[in-house]
Design an enzyme around this catalytic site. Structure first.
Site, PDB file in Angstrom:
ATOM      1  N   GLY A  17       0.814  -1.216   0.000  1.00  0.00           N
ATOM      2  CA  GLY A  17       0.000   0.000   0.000  1.00  0.00           C
ATOM      3  C   GLY A  17       0.839   1.253   0.000  1.00  0.00           C
ATOM      4  O   GLY A  17       0.548   2.179   0.748  1.00  0.00           O
ATOM      5  N   GLY A  21      -0.907   7.841   1.732  1.00  0.00           N
ATOM      6  CA  GLY A  21      -0.938   7.709   3.184  1.00  0.00           C
ATOM      7  C   GLY A  21       0.414   7.399   3.802  1.00  0.00           C
ATOM      8  O   GLY A  21       1.472   7.790   3.297  1.00  0.00           O
ATOM      9  N   TYR A 172     -12.692  -3.803  11.363  1.00  0.00           N
ATOM     10  CA  TYR A 172     -11.376  -3.153  11.330  1.00  0.00           C
ATOM     11  C   TYR A 172     -10.632  -3.360  12.656  1.00  0.00           C
ATOM     12  O   TYR A 172      -9.463  -3.762  12.674  1.00  0.00           O
ATOM     13  CB  TYR A 172     -11.561  -1.657  11.042  1.00  0.00           C
TER      14      TYR A 172
HETATM   15  N1  LIG Z   1      -4.627   6.847   9.561  1.00  0.00           N
HETATM   16  C1  LIG Z   1      -4.727   6.537  10.853  1.00  0.00           C
HETATM   17  O1  LIG Z   1      -5.159   7.363  11.690  1.00  0.00           O
HETATM   18  C2  LIG Z   1      -4.301   5.181  11.334  1.00  0.00           C
HETATM   19  C3  LIG Z   1      -4.402   4.927  12.715  1.00  0.00           C
HETATM   20  C4  LIG Z   1      -4.003   3.668  13.187  1.00  0.00           C
HETATM   21  C5  LIG Z   1      -3.504   2.728  12.287  1.00  0.00           C
HETATM   22  N2  LIG Z   1      -3.432   3.023  10.947  1.00  0.00           N
HETATM   23  C6  LIG Z   1      -2.908   1.974  10.067  1.00  0.00           C
HETATM   24  O2  LIG Z   1      -1.899   2.528   9.240  1.00  0.00           O
HETATM   25  C7  LIG Z   1      -1.841   1.805   7.999  1.00  0.00           C
HETATM   26  C8  LIG Z   1      -1.853   2.759   6.842  1.00  0.00           C
HETATM   27  O3  LIG Z   1      -3.064   3.498   6.914  1.00  0.00           O
HETATM   28  P1  LIG Z   1      -3.269   4.903   6.181  1.00  0.00           P
HETATM   29  O4  LIG Z   1      -3.958   5.757   7.173  1.00  0.00           O
HETATM   30  O5  LIG Z   1      -2.041   5.340   5.500  1.00  0.00           O
HETATM   31  O6  LIG Z   1      -4.371   4.455   5.099  1.00  0.00           O
HETATM   32  P2  LIG Z   1      -4.650   4.923   3.589  1.00  0.00           P
HETATM   33  O7  LIG Z   1      -4.215   6.328   3.376  1.00  0.00           O
HETATM   34  O8  LIG Z   1      -6.076   4.568   3.351  1.00  0.00           O
HETATM   35  O9  LIG Z   1      -3.698   3.982   2.752  1.00  0.00           O
HETATM   36  C9  LIG Z   1      -3.947   2.611   2.668  1.00  0.00           C
HETATM   37  C10 LIG Z   1      -3.111   2.044   1.564  1.00  0.00           C
HETATM   38  O10 LIG Z   1      -3.383   0.647   1.477  1.00  0.00           O
HETATM   39  C11 LIG Z   1      -3.684   0.340   0.128  1.00  0.00           C
HETATM   40  N3  LIG Z   1      -4.532  -0.836   0.018  1.00  0.00           N
HETATM   41  C12 LIG Z   1      -5.737  -1.039   0.584  1.00  0.00           C
HETATM   42  N4  LIG Z   1      -6.215  -2.244   0.234  1.00  0.00           N
HETATM   43  C13 LIG Z   1      -5.284  -2.819  -0.564  1.00  0.00           C
HETATM   44  C14 LIG Z   1      -5.206  -4.045  -1.249  1.00  0.00           C
HETATM   45  N5  LIG Z   1      -6.187  -4.948  -1.195  1.00  0.00           N
HETATM   46  N6  LIG Z   1      -4.100  -4.326  -1.979  1.00  0.00           N
HETATM   47  C15 LIG Z   1      -3.088  -3.413  -2.054  1.00  0.00           C
HETATM   48  N7  LIG Z   1      -3.122  -2.223  -1.432  1.00  0.00           N
HETATM   49  C16 LIG Z   1      -4.202  -1.921  -0.706  1.00  0.00           C
HETATM   50  C17 LIG Z   1      -4.364   1.599  -0.396  1.00  0.00           C
HETATM   51  O11 LIG Z   1      -4.416   1.572  -1.802  1.00  0.00           O
HETATM   52  P3  LIG Z   1      -5.639   2.250  -2.653  1.00  0.00           P
HETATM   53  O12 LIG Z   1      -5.208   3.657  -2.932  1.00  0.00           O
HETATM   54  O13 LIG Z   1      -5.728   1.394  -3.872  1.00  0.00           O
HETATM   55  O14 LIG Z   1      -6.879   2.182  -1.809  1.00  0.00           O
HETATM   56  C18 LIG Z   1      -3.460   2.642   0.204  1.00  0.00           C
HETATM   57  O15 LIG Z   1      -2.270   2.764  -0.538  1.00  0.00           O
HETATM   58  C19 LIG Z   1      -3.038   0.846   8.036  1.00  0.00           C
HETATM   59  O16 LIG Z   1      -2.586  -0.428   8.410  1.00  0.00           O
HETATM   60  C20 LIG Z   1      -3.940   1.415   9.111  1.00  0.00           C
HETATM   61  O17 LIG Z   1      -4.746   0.434   9.713  1.00  0.00           O
HETATM   62  C21 LIG Z   1      -3.819   4.224  10.457  1.00  0.00           C
END
Ligand SMILES: NC(=O)c1ccc[n+]([C@@H]2O[C@H](COP(=O)([O-])OP(=O)(O)OC[C@H]3O[C@@H](n4cnc5c(N)ncnc54)[C@H](OP(=O)(O)O)[C@@H]3O)[C@@H](O)[C@H]2O)c1
Length: 303
Positions: A17, A21, A172
């Site tokens: 991913g 993000g 989630y």
């Molecule tokens: N943001 C927060 O506040 C937060 C808090 C706690 C934990 N986290 C964790 O941090 C991590 C990153 O989150 P983020 O906030 O950066 O999220 P994000 O901006 O939504 O980015 C998620 C990434 O994962 C990719 N992805 C999703 N499903 C996929 C699949 N089936 N195959 C390949 N790629 C896929 C997305 O690609 P697409 O563009 O194609 O959708 C995107 O590049 C996650 O594990 C999340 O649970 C985030």
């Protein structure tokens, strides 16, 4: 770039991913240290755009795109072959990609999509790449969980949400608890292998201003994302600090099976340390993805 202070020059780092993000930020910063980066995205156009931006920001052109939906078991098997063709060994694997959905969806494998993407994808990928990780002198697996795992209501009879009432947030939170149960059981299995030196750690990045909930398309969520989240959240740059630390810092040498917040070892929920639960989840995960971890050399479950 060539004289990386943290010794990342020429290391092979895979990030799931990496097109937006936290994952993209992690890829960019580690690329700046001179590592060879592989980002895994499910959309080629988004992936190519991200690769160009990472090259431009990092001035490092050793960025490879792998196009794979990590929720698809077939595509993950193909991906692992492509990664092994490109890289003789892997030094860092960051399991970052995740989804937060509003409605229950199933993948082509008949699995609830949050479970398939957030837990089973990393589980299968680590098994498939285990021997390639072992070829590194000091491999690190980093699982991005969330402190939201504390709210998880796990049901090992129904990880797939076929019997329970579905809620995207509940699925989630369960998946983020699974990330920790997986991290701890994997650590224990690696400890059973006297020869293996793979470090495995998990983390919470904080509340980060990303589009993680973009599929959670309700009016209240849209208002939250536009008006409230930017005010109460940290930047992507800050959110990437702990995964980058775990991937690159010498301080992490010898540290495995820990949960980090703000670059510090923290305690995860009581449930996450439940050894019988860790073992049950591992067995169930093997069943879901149709593998036996022993075939991939991932050690035995120990007490
Ligand atoms: N943001 C927060 O506040 C937060 C808090 C706690 C934990 N986290 C964790 O941090 C991590 C990153 O989150 P983020 O906030 O950066 O999220 P994000 O901006 O939504 O980015 C998620 C990434 O994962 C990719 N992805 C999703 N499903 C996929 C699949 N089936 N195959 C390949 N790629 C896929 C997305 O690609 P697409 O563009 O194609 O959708 C995107 O590049 C996650 O594990 C999340 O649970 C985030």
């Amino acid at each position: 770039m060539k004289n990386s202070p943290l010794g990342m020059d020429g290391k092979n780092c895979i990030i799931t991913g990496g097109n937006r993000g936290i994952g993209k930020q992690v890829a960019t910063e580690i690329a700046k240290m001179g590592a060879n980066i592989g980002i895994i995205t499910r959309n080629r156009i988004k992936g190519e755009k991200a690769v160009n931006e990472i090259i431009s920001d990092s001035k490092n052109n050793q960025i490879t795109l792998f196009v794979t939906d990590i929720a698809s078991q077939e595509q993950l098997k193909q991906l692992s072959k492509e990664i092994q063709q490109k890289f003789s060994h892997i030094d860092v694997l960051v399991n970052n990609a995740a989804v937060l959905l509003r409605k229950r969806e199933e993948t082509e494998d008949g699995i609830e999509r949050t479970l398939a993407t957030n837990h089973l994808g990393p589980f299968l990928l680590v098994n498939l790449l285990f021997k390639t990780l072992e070829k590194s002198k000091s491999a690190r697996v980093i699982n991005i969980s969330s402190d939201g795992h504390r709210k998880a209501e796990i049901d090992i009879e129904d990880l797939n949400y076929t019997k329970r009432k579905y809620s995207g947030f509940k699925a989630y939170y369960q998946s983020k608890l699974l990330n920790l149960l997986f991290t701890y059981e994997l650590t224990s299995r690696i400890e059973s292998l006297s020869s293996s030196i793979i470090l495995v750690n998990a983390l919470d990045p904080g509340r980060v201003n990303t589009d993680i909930g973009k599929n959670y398309d309700t009016v209240s969520y849209r208002i939250f994302s536009k008006l409230i989240r930017p005010v109460i959240s940290i930047s992507v740059h800050q959110g990437a600090e702990t995964p980058i630390y775990l991937a690159t810092s010498r301080e992490v040498n010898g540290v495995s099976g820990k949960y980090f917040i703000n670059r510090k070892i923290s305690k995860s929920s009581r449930l996450s340390y439940d050894r019988p639960l860790q073992k049950s989840v591992w067995k169930l995960s093997e069943n879901y993805v149709g593998i036996n971890s022993e075939d991939y050399g991932v050690g035995d479950s120990i007490e």
